[in-house]
Design a protein around this motif. Structure first.
Motif, PDB file in Angstrom:
ATOM      1  N   TYR A   1      29.175  39.138  59.825  1.00 24.40           N
ATOM      2  CA  TYR A   1      31.031  38.778  60.143  1.00 24.40           C
ATOM      3  C   TYR A   1      32.334  40.842  59.812  1.00 24.40           C
ATOM      4  CZ  TYR A   1      30.426  33.528  59.840  1.00 24.40           C
ATOM      5  OH  TYR A   1      30.506  32.387  59.856  1.00 24.40           O
TER       6      TYR A   1
ATOM      7  N   GLY B   1      35.737  41.786  61.122  1.00 22.90           N
ATOM      8  CA  GLY B   1      37.287  41.718  61.383  1.00 22.90           C
ATOM      9  C   GLY B   1      37.945  42.549  61.669  1.00 22.90           C
TER      10      GLY B   1
ATOM     11  N   ASN C   1      40.349  41.505  65.306  1.00 22.97           N
ATOM     12  CA  ASN C   1      41.327  40.988  64.667  1.00 22.97           C
ATOM     13  C   ASN C   1      42.460  41.850  65.214  1.00 22.97           C
ATOM     14  OD1 ASN C   1      43.282  39.112  63.396  1.00 22.97           O
ATOM     15  ND2 ASN C   1      43.789  39.989  62.616  1.00 22.97           N
TER      16      ASN C   1
ATOM     17  N   ALA D   1      36.341  37.389  61.940  1.00 27.55           N
ATOM     18  CA  ALA D   1      36.271  37.509  60.647  1.00 27.55           C
ATOM     19  C   ALA D   1      37.721  38.417  59.363  1.00 27.55           C
ATOM     20  CB  ALA D   1      35.264  36.916  59.260  1.00 27.55           C
ATOM     21  N   THR D   2      38.844  37.604  59.520  1.00 29.67           N
ATOM     22  CA  THR D   2      39.451  39.215  59.243  1.00 29.67           C
ATOM     23  C   THR D   2      39.249  39.249  57.751  1.00 29.67           C
ATOM     24  OG1 THR D   2      41.358  37.845  60.976  1.00 29.67           O
ATOM     25  CG2 THR D   2      42.454  39.654  59.199  1.00 29.67           C
TER      26      THR D   2
ATOM     27  N   GLU E   1      36.498  41.240  57.129  1.00 25.95           N
ATOM     28  CA  GLU E   1      35.360  41.468  56.998  1.00 25.95           C
ATOM     29  C   GLU E   1      35.062  42.866  57.002  1.00 25.95           C
ATOM     30  OE1 GLU E   1      33.716  39.732  54.634  1.00 25.95           O
ATOM     31  OE2 GLU E   1      33.689  37.445  54.990  1.00 25.95           O
TER      32      GLU E   1
ATOM     33  N   TYR F   1      39.158  31.656  58.102  1.00 23.88           N
ATOM     34  CA  TYR F   1      39.837  33.181  58.315  1.00 23.88           C
ATOM     35  C   TYR F   1      40.988  32.722  59.678  1.00 23.88           C
ATOM     36  CZ  TYR F   1      35.289  35.514  56.737  1.00 23.88           C
ATOM     37  OH  TYR F   1      34.158  35.384  56.595  1.00 23.88           O
TER      38      TYR F   1
ATOM     39  N   GLU G   1      43.752  43.193  56.533  1.00 28.40           N
ATOM     40  CA  GLU G   1      42.864  44.157  57.408  1.00 28.40           C
ATOM     41  C   GLU G   1      43.074  45.756  56.907  1.00 28.40           C
ATOM     42  OE1 GLU G   1      44.704  43.350  60.986  1.00 28.40           O
ATOM     43  OE2 GLU G   1      42.720  43.035  62.036  1.00 28.40           O
TER      44      GLU G   1
END
Lengths: 378, 378, 378, 378
Positions: free
Chosen positions: A167, A169, A172, A257-258, A260, C269, C290
């Motif tokens: 995963y 992120g 995103n 998977a924001t 990660e 997520y 993030e």
């Protein structure tokens, strides 16, 4: 015994993958970087090659020039193996050309942009018999190697369940904006092949699933997520995998998977126990059984296999990252020698060493005098 | 811009500290190992130097030979900085000689065997103005640097409590046997100075206590443990330290914390918060406050200081140890090229790359067909 | 204000689920256990009821007797709510009978053995309007509640990925033996319905997936594992779930994840961040974004929602398990009072309290005298 | 066998310590709360007692009234043991009075405000022979008990190093303000005795140091921190402790470890291994040895001692906190029954149970049809 002569294609300037391959090549004193073509801009390439300390005439304009020149050198001077660190779509033509001209190849993943191309390389290699490595880097971790060995030795018995997750992120931040997502090369099939998430990280999970178990996966059933109608590339997916009717698994990969980073986790269960490993904390291998406490294996201990121990350079308890810590100190010293501006504390100066000696003596002094206060700085 | 010419004293054969310094020196392409004396046995030294790819005439019999020969070279060929990786008692004479002959010095810790010697080096350096680094390696970790910066910027306010631990267990295996403990060089004051535990690891804790806070410790009160009457060297100790009447701390070091590896932990508390870091998991920096959730900082993120970011080579989520993972794969390839016996799985072969491409295509195929099973191997 | 009168069906003898419900009922002083039928053996039931301190005439032979007698009592004496803790196949008839006779119901999960039965209960409840709770226990954790609130408030934005795992390993010890697996009631469809793994733990994952997101799942695609031809019940499975075309998820459940205990993990997520929670360490809620450090929320802090805080009984930093620690000490004291054999250290005796006071005084004494050694035991 | 009749002094209203003792007393069905004096305001005390469901005539004005009335009751009705949960300075007079009147006593810590008082209680108890427990709660954790047993059985051999930490940060928020610190009862020697930090939490560390090792500490050397001249009470301190010349240790306690909650950690090392435990994650006991992987023990497993298992109520993998999770659900149900406003999701409603059954059936359906999508809600 002389070093192996290594050529490099790509990986110039600030390329992270370039740094990674060069450090790796230096690590055990087996390779000497002998030549390469580091950039499509020949001037930049030349400057970069010089920075690496290469001879001018081994810094090439492109792969053609390199192959021609090197092929004319006597065998004991010639580059033996070439690392291909160029953009994905160049992997195939370059690897092909290198194989056909008698070089060993180290190729970044993904190997090619299509399965078809990959099969062509395979056919050529069958004829040449060259060494050809694809850098699925994660299989080099000492505890991944230990895990493979333990499974091979039957420590967890017959495997019936495999669960692998990778995963991230990062996508995103640009997938939700129509403008951004249409301008990302990763989401452009022309440049990246037919898949983004599965192609970039799902493939690591798949490789690990076969590497660790020593068994081939038979079939897959996938559900991918593209999130937006106008997005042609998967950015998330779950893949049911089947080794056999009784050994099943699941591969989960995501780039949405924001938050990660590189959360790559492996869990394998058999009828005698389970094993777990996480890439972000790679020095821990967890061994689960039904009737004993959880066991946590760490690198460098005698209880590990030779295969694992061969890849450990330091005594137990030093995270492998200590190389980087020392590397940063050498960088600080280099900046000082070159008179660059430096950060305070960039390396420990003599002054710190002097205080260290004082501390040791004063501490022993305090103890010997009966546990009393002793001033420093006297 | 040319590389810095680096000489090395000691660190030959399988010396771990030798590997560590060489990898570090190579990491940012700033140094070129130019010469050295790697072993007291000149033959061994020569073989080792050759393995590193050095010119025969830059591999020296000893420090005297090296200094003489290098001093006769033109300035732009001459070794500029020398890493001293010899046994502790040689640090002082070698460092002294190097300083007096105009070289920069990188010296392993402990700097010397006595505080007196350390002060002599300091006096010489004040005259020569050379760069002189003592490799307290741990200060090079990105998150240690970030911690130093955050403290300097007042993030945790005025410091009132410092707690540093360095626990190892390795000496337990020999301290309880009279024979063994009398034959260990670490426990022989002639060879190791007046302290074992404080001298070897307590000094790291002390250095960290001053490095991170930017403040000097005023005085100490120590209770050491020797465990046996006939053992002349401390193997465990607690040191109360005082920065000032209101900023106190404790340094705890042990080599009989049985089962511990390199459990080096740092905790610093101020009136606005606390910071914690652990060497065995060096990529995590914990920031505690009174009214917000615990925050965990990791390397490479934009929220870190420049000082920290300068020392991070990869994007977030890759433990720095990934260099080693890649290094192990290059080792596997080298063994293959050299026709050495190899471990199965020592590097990912072309075959794995081919299967990876198949996986990607079949996975997308399964999804596009409506989430159905698709066979691999077709 | 008087307590709620609670009746209990089942849960006698050493039933763990019985202990769990009784402790829970007592926790906030809202319930009084008033009556019940605890065992099919009436004698055993009577003994058990007495142990709980119940009046003899409120300990019933069975549910029929209970309903009849209680219905004849005046409204302010009558049992108001009944906890159904009997084997699964009795949930439906008992819950039905209770609803039809005007009682509120607390029912252990799974609610029934078929979806059909469940819909019947739903229809009846629509008429009676009773309170009817199904004890999906995990939704009561403070940090699960905090997670639900944060999602509802948009903290992680629009959800696009849900990943829930519930891994256990207990059935591994009997599934591989033909004899054993044919004699396990959990693997007998007559007693347990059509599913073992999904029915027992997959259903928790599903409930959590809807509870936390506040959104219904639309459709599922499942791959279950039965491992042996003669085994009629799933013991492992992966279920692809879809909330909508762009919000997808996966539920993974297993009883052959050998060595796992109750490894129930939730990851959700959205386009603004992610949230993670693990049942085996239930006091930590991880919030990923993030651009900021990972945040770890813990119970009892003011930054939590009212919904979460309502369920926290102690100040931050006490794991909720401290109730059990104190409970164990009360048990030790009870054994002492009742003259049972006791474990040494089963509770801290007066002697420990005396030494504690001595420690405090001697410690302050040592400090005040200038940090010197002070003997205890004077 | 009837329950033990328990009286309670203090602990009324929202007292957390009151909740903790009542839940603990109920946990194993051994106690019945029979009477008490819960508040100095008799009205409040009466209301509180009623809420607990006590008879009016067992709710007392004060300890004198309680002792008089209870002493006149026949022996089989009379309160047998009394929990003293009042402010610290009342512990001594109340415990003394109870002992002198033939009651068993459970007393919160610290036992008294001076060592002198503690010795008086000890002398009286020697005559009466009563049960007298001091609630050093932490010794009741299953893994603390397991640790004690393992040490007693020689698992880690002869102990040579003990390191105990209890760090909190709560006093940081008021210590730096002159006004606030002069108005805190914890910092007022009249109300809290001679020590704040050592008296409140250092004493837990000391108790643990003796409980676990089964050995008495001989002497101490302390360095405390008061931070401000006008503050008469220690708020931080390090105490060197000595069991014998070769078994040394350190106790570290702080209330200015800003951001810490109840970070109580125990580390004990012997010549065969080490054991570590952390209060904030109390279900993990770490066992270190020199040559085997780290072992992590968890509650409820057969490998634990009887002493540990006696204190475990649930199967492995359920954090003990699950009692609280269920307790929260019962609270939600109570609020619903009493028509109080309720939080959405405060307990799982019948509807959730119905959906759970649907999920199970549809999932099995998807699998049986060949792993295809099946809609929910049909």
């Amino acid at each position: 015994m002389s070093k192996i002569r290594l050529g490099i294609l790509g990986g110039g300037a600030d390329s992270l993958i370039g740094i990674l391959h060069r450090v790796a090549a230096n690590m055990f004193d087996h390779y000497e970087i002998t030549g390469g073509a580091f950039d499509i801009d020949f001037e930049k390439s030349k400057n970069f090659g010089e920075k690496l300390g290469l001879d001018q005439d081994r810094i090439y304009k492109d792969i053609d020039a390199m192959i021609e020149a090197e092929s004319n050198l006597p065998k004991d001077k010639r580059i033996q193996v070439v690392s291909v660190l160029t953009p994905n779509f160049l992997h195939f033509p370059m690897a092909k050309q290198l194989l056909e001209n008698g070089f060993h190849v180290i190729c970044e993943k993904p190997l090619t942009t299509t399965y078809e191309e990959a099969k062509i390389l395979k056919a050529i290699r069958e004829k040449t018999g060259s060494i050809f490595a694809v850098t699925y880097t994660y299989t080099g971790y000492p505890m991944v190697r230990q895990m493979k060995k333990m499974i091979a030795e039957g420590v967890i018995g017959k495997i019936h369940k495999v669960d692998i997750q990778y995963y991230q992120g990062w996508i995103n931040s640009l997938i939700h904006d129509k403008e951004k997502r249409s301008n990302t090369w990763r989401l452009d099939p022309e440049k990246s092949g037919i898949s983004c998430c599965i192609g970039d990280i799902g493939t690591h999970a798949f490789n690990m699933a076969e590497f660790l178990t020593g068994t081939r996966i038979d079939k897959v059933l996938a559900d991918l997520n593209y999130l937006y109608e106008d997005n042609p590339m998967d950015i998330d997916g779950t893949v049911l995998v089947r080794y056999s009717d009784n050994a099943k698994g699941v591969i989960r990969a995501s780039q949405i998977a924001t938050g990660e980073e590189n959360n790559f986790c492996v869990k394998i269960y058999g009828d005698k126990g389970g094993l777990k490993w996480e890439q972000e904390n790679p020095n821990y291998l967890y061994h689960l059984t039904e009737d004993k406490p959880l066991q946590t294996l760490k690198p460098g201990h005698a209880y590990n296999s030779d295969f694992s121990l061969e890849g450990t350079k330091l005594p137990p308890g030093h995270p492998e990252g200590i190389f980087d810590s020392m590397g940063n100190i050498y960088l600080g010293i280099a900046n000082a020698i070159k008179n660059h501006t430096k950060f305070e504390g960039a390396y420990p100066d003599l002054e710190e060493g002097v205080r260290g000696m004082m501390f040791i003596e004063k501490t022993v002094d305090s103890h010997k005098k009966g546990n009393v206060w002793v001033n420093l700085n006297d």
